[in-house]
Write an enzyme that holds these catalytic residues in place. Structure first.
Site, mmCIF file in Angstrom:
data_model
loop_
_atom_site.group_PDB
_atom_site.id
_atom_site.type_symbol
_atom_site.label_atom_id
_atom_site.label_comp_id
_atom_site.label_asym_id
_atom_site.label_seq_id
_atom_site.Cartn_x
_atom_site.Cartn_y
_atom_site.Cartn_z
ATOM 1 C CG LEU A 60 -7.598 7.279 3.889
ATOM 2 C CD1 LEU A 60 -7.629 7.633 2.404
ATOM 3 C CD2 LEU A 60 -8.843 6.516 4.279
ATOM 4 C CG ASP A 61 -5.410 1.014 6.829
ATOM 5 O OD1 ASP A 61 -5.138 1.666 7.848
ATOM 6 O OD2 ASP A 61 -6.239 0.090 6.796
ATOM 7 N NE ARG A 62 3.443 1.812 1.572
ATOM 8 C CZ ARG A 62 4.682 1.321 1.598
ATOM 9 N NH1 ARG A 62 5.089 0.634 2.633
ATOM 10 N NH2 ARG A 62 5.494 1.518 0.587
ATOM 11 C CB THR A 84 -7.100 2.467 2.228
ATOM 12 O OG1 THR A 84 -7.163 1.242 2.962
ATOM 13 C CG2 THR A 84 -8.510 2.964 1.963
ATOM 14 N NE ARG A 106 -6.614 -3.786 5.589
ATOM 15 C CZ ARG A 106 -5.314 -3.560 5.695
ATOM 16 N NH1 ARG A 106 -4.878 -2.331 6.002
ATOM 17 N NH2 ARG A 106 -4.437 -4.528 5.491
#
Length: 314
Positions: free
Chosen positions: A143-145, A147, A245
């Site tokens: 997961l993105d930082r 998110t 995104r």
């Protein structure tokens, strides 16, 4: 796995559980506290041997390989810096499920999944500090930082392989909730646009829609409409970096407070309502359990900050 100690040199018989793991990653688990630079140095110098021969860091272990591990001074202090111990302790409360194969975490926004790019602390490092007795802990996906939400951690290599197979064959279902700018069209159920990843000199990753990129698809469903925004459910069919995104941006409806792909005017509007983070949350994940093969699902509700924003917009 059998380990024989000969003075200070160790010979490790690799069992089926570790087959397929890269030798550099294997050494990181065997030499806890040893800097990565030293691990690569002893590999480069040939001090690590597999079946009496030199190997490169990318060599993948096979069952019944014999690994020679040279004597290396291991730091007595934990590798996670002490100022981060509070973060490590907080991880315990974020665990949604745990058994002998699998950990499911409700990751907080702002926590990177692993250290690097100037970060000494990440989710996986924190979990290894929280579970020092665990022989194997690896991210199944990322997961993105910024998110938040459900993320899977494998506790056995066989479980990691099983879950990666599910990802490859579309057997894992991941659902996200995102607050996007404007009115998402009721007739738009998916975005299919090829994505290309670019890494800047600083190490920052930026993704854009490009015909030369990898095929990518995200499916969407409207959950709630507001005057200037829409809450959507996003289901990624492929798993590209920053996919949801960039697909939202490409559709003309960027996600609220997205520092890379957002809209400044919309961000100012939602920030005036109190939003201080990217509004993207992995709310649900469904998969086949790697041991029982029964379908299991986990949910992480929106945190109070995100729910408060929705109440204010309604």
């Amino acid at each position: 796995m059998k380990t024989e100690v000969n003075n200070t040199v160790r010979f490790i018989d690799v069992d089926e559980e570790y087959a397929g793991q890269r030798i550099d990653n294997f050494l990181k688990t065997q030499l806890k506290g040893v800097p990565k630079s030293m691990i690569y140095r002893i590999l480069r110098k040939g001090e690590v041997r597999v079946n009496k021969g030199r190997v490169k860091p990318e060599y993948k272990l096979c069952a019944n390989d014999v690994v020679r591990v040279p004597p290396v001074r291991v730091s007595e202090t934990p590798s996670t810096p002490s100022p981060k111990l509070q973060k490590v302790a907080e991880l315990e409360s974020q665990i949604l499920f745990e058994d002998d194969r699998l950990l499911v975490i409700n990751k907080a926004s702002g926590t990177a999944v692993h250290g690097g790019s100037g970060l000494s602390f990440g989710l996986i490092e924190g979990l290894r500090a929280l579970r020092p007795e665990a022989k194997f802990l690896e991210l199944v996906h990322r997961l993105d930082r910024d998110t938040s939400g459900c993320i899977l951690i494998a506790k056995k290599r066989s479980a990691l392989r099983h879950m990666h197979e599910q990802l490859r064959h579309g057997q894992m279902d991941k659902r996200y909730q995102a607050l996007v700018a404007g009115q998402w069209p009721e007739t738009r159920f998916k975005v299919k646009a090829p994505l290309q990843k670019n890494v800047l000199q600083s190490g920052e990753r930026l993704v854009n829609v490009n015909e030369q990129g990898k095929p990518s698809e995200t499916r969407y469903r409207i959950l709630q409409q507001f005057d200037q925004a829409t809450l959507v459910e996003a289901s990624p069919i492929t798993g590209r970096t920053h996919q949801i995104r960039v697909h939202c941006q490409h559709a003309g409806h960027p996600i609220a407070c997205d520092p890379k792909y957002g809209d400044a005017e919309f961000d100012a509007y939602v920030q005036s309502k109190g939003l201080q983070r990217l509004f993207l949350h992995a709310v649900k994940i469904s998969l086949l359990h790697p041991k029982t093969e029964q379908r299991i699902s986990f949910e992480a509700p929106l945190d109070e900050q995100l729910q408060s924003i929705l109440r204010q917009l309604a």
